[in-house]
Design an enzyme around this catalytic site. Sequence first.
Site, mmCIF file in Angstrom:
data_model
loop_
_atom_site.group_PDB
_atom_site.id
_atom_site.type_symbol
_atom_site.label_atom_id
_atom_site.label_comp_id
_atom_site.label_asym_id
_atom_site.label_seq_id
_atom_site.Cartn_x
_atom_site.Cartn_y
_atom_site.Cartn_z
ATOM 1 N N GLY A 120 0.821 -1.216 0.000
ATOM 2 C CA GLY A 120 0.000 0.000 0.000
ATOM 3 C C GLY A 120 0.848 1.255 0.000
ATOM 4 O O GLY A 120 0.378 2.337 -0.343
ATOM 5 N N LYS A 180 9.743 2.790 0.577
ATOM 6 C CA LYS A 180 8.585 2.725 1.485
ATOM 7 C C LYS A 180 8.143 4.155 1.796
ATOM 8 O O LYS A 180 8.937 4.952 2.300
ATOM 9 C CB LYS A 180 8.950 1.989 2.768
ATOM 10 N N ARG A 183 14.437 0.289 0.989
ATOM 11 C CA ARG A 183 14.766 -1.016 1.567
ATOM 12 C C ARG A 183 15.381 -1.911 0.488
ATOM 13 O O ARG A 183 15.094 -1.742 -0.696
ATOM 14 C CB ARG A 183 13.498 -1.693 2.108
ATOM 15 N N ASP A 203 1.277 -11.170 6.669
ATOM 16 C CA ASP A 203 1.793 -10.288 5.609
ATOM 17 C C ASP A 203 3.117 -9.647 6.034
ATOM 18 O O ASP A 203 3.770 -8.986 5.235
ATOM 19 C CB ASP A 203 0.773 -9.190 5.260
HETATM 20 P P1 AMP Z 1 1.545 -2.980 8.300
HETATM 21 O O1 AMP Z 1 0.708 -3.189 9.508
HETATM 22 O O2 AMP Z 1 2.417 -1.764 8.357
HETATM 23 O O3 AMP Z 1 2.318 -4.187 7.917
HETATM 24 O O4 AMP Z 1 0.547 -2.664 7.098
HETATM 25 C C1 AMP Z 1 -0.526 -3.486 6.757
HETATM 26 C C2 AMP Z 1 -1.042 -3.104 5.411
HETATM 27 O O5 AMP Z 1 -1.448 -1.731 5.405
HETATM 28 C C3 AMP Z 1 -0.051 -3.244 4.270
HETATM 29 O O6 AMP Z 1 -0.764 -3.697 3.158
HETATM 30 C C4 AMP Z 1 0.439 -1.848 4.074
HETATM 31 O O7 AMP Z 1 0.902 -1.616 2.766
HETATM 32 C C5 AMP Z 1 -0.787 -1.032 4.369
HETATM 33 N N1 AMP Z 1 -0.463 0.321 4.830
HETATM 34 C C6 AMP Z 1 0.050 0.688 6.031
HETATM 35 N N2 AMP Z 1 0.209 2.029 6.089
HETATM 36 C C7 AMP Z 1 -0.200 2.525 4.894
HETATM 37 C C8 AMP Z 1 -0.280 3.833 4.332
HETATM 38 N N3 AMP Z 1 0.079 4.916 5.008
HETATM 39 N N4 AMP Z 1 -0.751 3.940 3.077
HETATM 40 C C9 AMP Z 1 -1.132 2.857 2.379
HETATM 41 N N5 AMP Z 1 -1.101 1.618 2.852
HETATM 42 C C10 AMP Z 1 -0.632 1.440 4.092
HETATM 43 MG MG MG Z 2 3.397 -4.850 6.546
#
Ligand code: AMP
Ligand code: MG
Length: 535
Positions: free
Chosen positions: A112, A133, A203, A280
């Site tokens: 995302g 990122k 990264r 994930d």
């Molecule tokens: P995480 O908990 O950081 O591993 O994120 C879980 C999901 O949310 C992943 O698919 C990330 O890409 C998405 N995600 C987290 N923060 C953002 C953001 N600011 N914009 C878009 N997607 C996000």
């Molecule tokens: Mg993640």
Amino acid sequence: MNMPLPSETLDSLRFDNRFTALLPADDNLHNTRRQVYGACYSRVVPMPVAAPRLLAYSREVAAELGLDEESCATTLFTEVFVGNRLLPGMDPYAMCYGGHQFGNWAGQLGDGRAINLGEVLTGDGRHLTLQLKGAGPTPDSRRADGLAVLRSSLREFLCSEAMHHLGIPTTRALSLIATGEEVERDMFYDGHPRLEPGAVVCRVAPSFLRFGNYELPASRGDLDLLRRLVDFTIANDFTELGPPCPESYQRWFKEVCRRTARLMVEWMRVGFVHGVMNTDNMSILGLTIDYGPYGWLEDFDPGWTPNTTDAQGRRYCYNNQPHIAQWNLAQLANALYPLIGRVEPLQEAVNEYSELFVDGWNEMMAAKLGFAMAGTEEDRLVKELMQLLPRLDIDMTIFFRNLAELHPAMEPAADGELPAPVTAALYRPEGGDEGTRMAMNGWLRRYLHRLSLVGGSDEERRRRMNAVNPRYVLRNYLAQMAIERAEQGDISFIALLLDTLRRPYDDQPQRSHLAEKRPEWARHKDGCSMLSCSS
Ligand code: AMP
Ligand code: MG
């Protein structure tokens, strides 16, 4: 002699993009939020930013990519690794994956806010994927903005490199670049949004594939896509397993279990708590991936989790990590089952994970205590210590590091007065109740006796212990100090931490203040003891 221009050096990065060349792409080229079917990725370009500024870079990662220090100092470097410019050969894309979050299937998640730029072919023939990122939205951004703030980017940058230098498998970080733009975040999701400086981390890893990449096509019954992805993974990242076929699928899953077990042993060794072990966030290569609300154990509290979202259930607390990793492996096994068609080999591998973890953990703990092997008596000593430490309010890192200073011939006091190397690790000078301190001295007496039987020189034992018990870890409050200073424009503390954490097992007398236990002001401070997924 004609000196090459620095920009030419950067341009000399060679790309060989296997992921996009060999796997099916989303045929929609618009950057709109959507469900992506029948594809492993969507092509998308990073969003340009106004005023990028390089805050830090890792010279070791740069060197692996073939970039010299001069190239890293160029404007082009900053422009490329913030996402303002693409180099020839780059083919940017967001990966499509799903995941189990906090135990529940969450459907499509995907990159995302991560955009892969391409795979660099290194001088020694390896492929390293570059990934930005926080470089803007992708089709997988759902309702979020695709951005990242400085505090979380700085934490990811420093911790990736710190983990690498600790010898722990991890994705790496090439650069930390401030975007010059602001990002709105409600840090504790409590209705107090504020504008924060934005940043992008580049990264680097041989692959960013996660358990969730396989779970998503499996959940949709898209076995053709699942098989293509598994075949791709084995053919490119697990070449030692032979050509992809149902037998190598089994060997591959076993290998993923083995690597994951090793990773868990390593996290436990240094007191690292990931904080969001969703499927994930589990690397198929067994790397530490996605540094979010992670933290380091300070006082040895096995139930501690740094993640406020997890404070109730403590699903991802320190002690639970090995168990959760196994649960995650079981989800991966479920996803792979249709390709293998038999439950037994998968079940066997998941069971074997437990054995590998327990054996690895016993050996690791024995090594932390200075024993050459993990026998029955050593295991007993470890178990007793694990009961005692949580009752003492004692710093994990300092306690284990200081153990090497005890001499096997010393005689701990019969009362509750602990020896100085142990006292130095206590958060409260008295350290637990009298009974606990006496029990600790009893333990020390038996421990030192056992050590005296090991033989070998003191110096040799100390050397072995110091190689597994780090002096320096990225303490939560140190990362927070680096953040606060960087937000004020002072980036010198980032450089100091990065440099210190290059040699975490060496005593660095000039920097002993960075090995000190958490100061009292940080005990309950946001960012030091409490973190959220907001980043
Ligand atoms: P995480 O908990 O950081 O591993 O994120 C879980 C999901 O949310 C992943 O698919 C990330 O890409 C998405 N995600 C987290 N923060 C953002 C953001 N600011 N914009 C878009 N997607 C996000
Ligand atoms: Mg993640």
